[in-house]
Motif scaffolding. Structure first.
Motif, short mmCIF file in Angstrom:
data_model
loop_
_atom_site.label_atom_id
_atom_site.label_comp_id
_atom_site.label_asym_id
_atom_site.label_seq_id
_atom_site.Cartn_x
_atom_site.Cartn_y
_atom_site.Cartn_z
N ILE A 299 36.88 46.82 60.96
CA ILE A 299 38.28 46.46 60.76
C ILE A 299 38.72 45.26 61.58
N ASN A 300 38.03 44.99 62.70
CA ASN A 300 38.46 43.91 63.59
C ASN A 300 37.85 42.55 63.26
N ASP A 301 36.71 42.55 62.56
CA ASP A 301 35.97 41.31 62.32
C ASP A 301 35.95 40.95 60.84
N THR A 302 36.08 39.65 60.58
CA THR A 302 35.97 39.16 59.21
C THR A 302 34.62 38.48 59.00
N TYR A 303 34.20 38.39 57.75
CA TYR A 303 32.93 37.75 57.42
C TYR A 303 32.98 37.26 55.97
N GLU A 304 32.07 36.36 55.63
CA GLU A 304 31.95 35.94 54.24
C GLU A 304 31.19 37.03 53.48
N PRO A 305 31.82 37.66 52.48
CA PRO A 305 31.19 38.82 51.84
C PRO A 305 30.00 38.48 50.95
N GLY A 306 29.95 37.25 50.45
CA GLY A 306 28.85 36.91 49.56
C GLY A 306 28.99 37.63 48.22
N SER A 307 27.85 38.03 47.64
CA SER A 307 27.84 38.49 46.25
C SER A 307 28.53 39.83 46.00
N THR A 308 28.78 40.63 47.05
CA THR A 308 29.55 41.85 46.81
C THR A 308 30.95 41.51 46.31
N PHE A 309 31.42 40.30 46.65
CA PHE A 309 32.75 39.89 46.20
C PHE A 309 32.77 39.58 44.70
N LYS A 310 31.60 39.44 44.10
CA LYS A 310 31.55 39.17 42.66
C LYS A 310 32.17 40.31 41.85
N ILE A 311 32.25 41.50 42.47
CA ILE A 311 32.97 42.61 41.83
C ILE A 311 34.41 42.21 41.55
N ILE A 312 35.03 41.56 42.52
CA ILE A 312 36.43 41.15 42.39
C ILE A 312 36.57 40.04 41.36
N THR A 313 35.69 39.03 41.42
CA THR A 313 35.76 37.92 40.45
C THR A 313 35.55 38.42 39.04
N ALA A 314 34.57 39.31 38.84
CA ALA A 314 34.30 39.85 37.51
C ALA A 314 35.50 40.64 36.99
N ALA A 315 36.09 41.47 37.84
CA ALA A 315 37.25 42.27 37.43
C ALA A 315 38.42 41.38 37.06
N ALA A 316 38.67 40.32 37.83
CA ALA A 316 39.76 39.39 37.53
C ALA A 316 39.50 38.66 36.21
N GLY A 317 38.25 38.23 36.00
CA GLY A 317 37.92 37.53 34.76
C GLY A 317 38.10 38.41 33.53
N LEU A 318 37.65 39.67 33.62
CA LEU A 318 37.80 40.60 32.50
C LEU A 318 39.27 40.94 32.27
N GLU A 319 40.01 41.16 33.36
CA GLU A 319 41.42 41.53 33.23
C GLU A 319 42.23 40.38 32.63
N VAL A 322 39.35 35.91 30.35
CA VAL A 322 38.67 34.61 30.29
C VAL A 322 37.17 34.78 30.08
N VAL A 323 36.70 36.02 30.11
CA VAL A 323 35.28 36.28 29.87
C VAL A 323 35.14 37.64 29.18
N SER A 324 34.11 37.78 28.36
CA SER A 324 33.80 39.05 27.71
C SER A 324 32.35 39.41 28.01
N LEU A 325 31.98 40.64 27.72
CA LEU A 325 30.65 41.11 28.05
C LEU A 325 29.56 40.35 27.32
N THR A 326 29.88 39.85 26.15
CA THR A 326 28.86 39.19 25.32
C THR A 326 28.84 37.68 25.48
N ASP A 327 29.72 37.13 26.30
CA ASP A 327 29.69 35.68 26.53
C ASP A 327 28.33 35.28 27.08
N THR A 328 27.82 34.15 26.62
CA THR A 328 26.51 33.68 27.08
C THR A 328 26.66 32.49 28.01
N PHE A 329 25.73 32.40 28.97
CA PHE A 329 25.73 31.34 29.96
C PHE A 329 24.31 30.80 30.09
N HIS A 330 24.20 29.64 30.69
CA HIS A 330 22.87 29.09 30.97
C HIS A 330 22.79 28.72 32.44
#
Length: 584
Positions: A299-319, A322-330
């Motif tokens: 609780i006292n220390d902050t850090y760069e979360p790295g890829s665990t934060f992708k949960i938040i980005t994915a949820a925001a994108g789906l909500e 701007v992205v769907s499950l079948t969107d393709t990327f390269h």
């Protein structure tokens, strides 16, 4: 010559009148004091003949989720002397210095000091106090007191906290719930004669102390103990700087365990938990070492979360849609944003992949694209909507806040790095709370330990309630995220967290600490179970592991081991495999 009698009579008359006037003034003053100030001076007179000794109230106990006492009280004594009542100072000095193992010079200085009461030593073991009583020394008082005692030693030390010499909470839950736990001290009142000697022990007045209330927690010491064992094991194996683990109920925010190794001994909190030579240090430097030892990184220390934060980005994108499950990327192994080439963890790239595969592969270019599609305005809006820009409200002191770019200072490069968990910092408790809120159906929760407060008669006087926030994502997005994160464990980077018979969801992370040139990393994994209806979620962070440092390799297996032990303990049964059910 004839004496002037008239002259002398006049002088006598004047003197008489002056004396009579002075006497009248004195009588008037005396009458005023007797009639109108009698209560005040009576109180002062009584005060001169009264001695007061405090009776410490027992501090309220702290219990875990099973009703096990995890913070208790031990009876100790306070030894003091009353100078005016001492009949043999040499004997008093000799006995007290021997029994209390104190220097005779310092004891004599206190014994011979003229004062109403002088404390020789506090927090004396009861056996020693009883031994001193046997000598029946005039002027020596042995009063019973309480000292905080922690039956589990260092277990959950940075959560529970400890008390000082006055039995007042200093850190952790002890200070957070001070008003419930502290109680109300009592008083012993005795009368003395003009020499200060007690005149009638039987007439002793007594105001009884009121014990503090007891605090009941969601913290489960069985889970805490096992999680700490796993944390210590991985810290020793990887020679890590420190390891932190949080285990929580994602539905209501109740915390089952919060481990920060190395911990410290709650019964000896002013002794450092690492071998450091402090002989050449000043008091400020020593205090800083203690402060660091007492810090709770969850609780006292902050850090760069790295890829665990992708949960938040994915949820925001789906909500946001701007992205769907079948969107393709390269993914060629990098993504160019403005003038920067930002690499994927897989240098050769992942090639063509869907959004779901991008999450399973923890592919940076996929999340960069999602972040760019969201844009700065939406990304900042979701940061705020998810509660990332405010503190969680956990019932521990000193919670740190998120360190994030201001919207006006974010360009595409900053947006890209934020999307996969870099260039900003959050606390572990913030990350697990936000992830819990995404997978629990979309409702923001408040992480907490305290459940209820009871008085000394074990009557519940207050059930503590914790705020449930607004919906941060839809139930549909929440369900989608659970399904995606289950595939991460089943077939993706989190496969080492797989546990036969259980549906596990989760996300790995390997974040590089600043400065980047020093090659120091934090390996982490966040996992939950059962994936379709989460009852428990865990986050582990391993700070500066040596050798292999990937979260999927060293952090995910620890959570798997934790779940393997605590899921049955929590009553979460294994699911039968389809082939097994068809045979039965």
């Amino acid at each position: 010559m004839v004496p002037n009698y008239t002259y002398h009579r006049l002088k006598i008359l004047i003197v008489f009148i002056v004396c009579l006037t002075g006497f009248g003034i004195l009588m008037g003053r005396l009458g005023y004091l007797m009639l109108f100030q009698s209560a005040h001076y009576t109180a002062l007179a009584e005060e001169l003949h009264e001695r007061e000794r405090s009776i410490k109230a027992a501090r309220g106990r702290i219990y875990d989720a099973n009703g096990t006492v995890i913070a208790d009280n031990r009876t100790v004594c306070t030894v003091s002397v009353i100078h005016s009542q001492i009949s043999d100072a040499d004997e008093v000095v000799k006995v007290l210095s021997e029994q209390l193992e104190l220097d005779e010079v310092s004891v004599r200085k206190k014994v011979e000091k003229i004062s109403s009461r002088e404390i020789i030593k506090s927090n004396v073991d009861k056996a020693v106090g009883d031994a001193i009583r046997v000598f029946e020394l005039d002027g020596v008082k042995v009063d019973e007191d309480y000292k905080r005692y922690y039956p589990f030693g260092s277990l959950a030390s940075k959560v529970l906290g400890f008390t000082g010499g006055d039995n007042q909470g200093i850190i952790g839950l002890e200070v957070k719930y001070e008003n419930y736990l502290k109680g109300q001290n009592g008083m012993i009142l005795t009368q003395t004669d003009a020499r200060g000697v007690e005149i009638d022990a039987a007439a002793e007045g007594r105001i009884e102390p009121v014990d503090g209330n007891s605090l009941y927690l969601s913290l489960d010491m069985n889970i805490q103990k096992f999680v700490e064992q796993e944390a210590r094991k991985v810290m020793e194996q990887k020679q890590a700087k420190k390891v932190s683990v949080i285990v929580m109920n994602p539905k209501n925010g109740e915390i089952y365990a919060m481990v920060n190794v190395p911990e410290f001994d709650l019964n000896d909190p002013f002794t450092l938990n690492v071998p450091i030579d402090t002989s050449s240090m000043n008091s400020e430097e020593k205090q800083e070492l203690l402060n660091q030892m007492w810090r709770n990184p969850c609780i006292n220390d902050t850090y760069e979360p790295g890829s665990t934060f992708k949960i938040i980005t994915a949820a925001a994108g789906l909500e946001e849609g701007v992205v769907s499950l079948t969107d393709t990327f390269h993914c060629p192994g990098y993504r160019i944003v403005e003038d920067r080439r930002i690499h994927c963890h897989k240098v050769a790239g992942h090639g063509s992949e869907t959004f779901v595969q991008g999450v399973m592969n923890s592919c940076n270019p996929v999340f960069i694209e999602v972040g760019l599609r969201l844009g700065v305005e939406n990304m900042c809006r979701y940061f705020n909507q998810f509660g990332l820009l405010s503190r969680t409200g956990i019932d521990l002191p000193g919670e740190a806040g998120t360190i994030m770019h201001k919207a006006e200072n974010m360009g595409e490069v900053e947006l890209a790095t934020v999307s996969f968990g870099q260039s900003f910092q959050i606390t572990p408790i913030q990350l697990i709370t936000t992830a819990s809120s995404i997978i629990n159906g979309g409702i923001r929760i408040t992480p907490h330990f305290a459940v209820e407060v009871r008085n000394s008669e074990e009557t519940v006087i207050e059930k503590l309630s914790w705020e449930t926030g607004e919906r941060i994502v839809s139930e549909e997005t929440s369900e989608t995220m659970r399904n995606i994160l289950e595939q991460v464990v089943a077939e993706g980077t989190g496969h080492r967290a797989y546990l036969e018979g259980y549906r596990i969801g989760g996300k790995t992370a390997t974040s590089e600490k600043l400065p980047r040139s020093e090659n120091r990393y934090i390996a982490s994994f966040i996992g939950f179970a059962p994936a379709d209806d989460p009852e428990v979620i865990a986050l582990i962070t391993i700070d500066e592991p040596q050798g292999i440092y990937y979260g999927g390799t060293i952090a995910a297996p620890v959570v798997s081991n934790i779940f393997d032990n605590i899921l049955p303990y929590l009553g979460i049964e294994k699911e039968e495999l389809p082939e097994e059910s068809s045979e039965n």
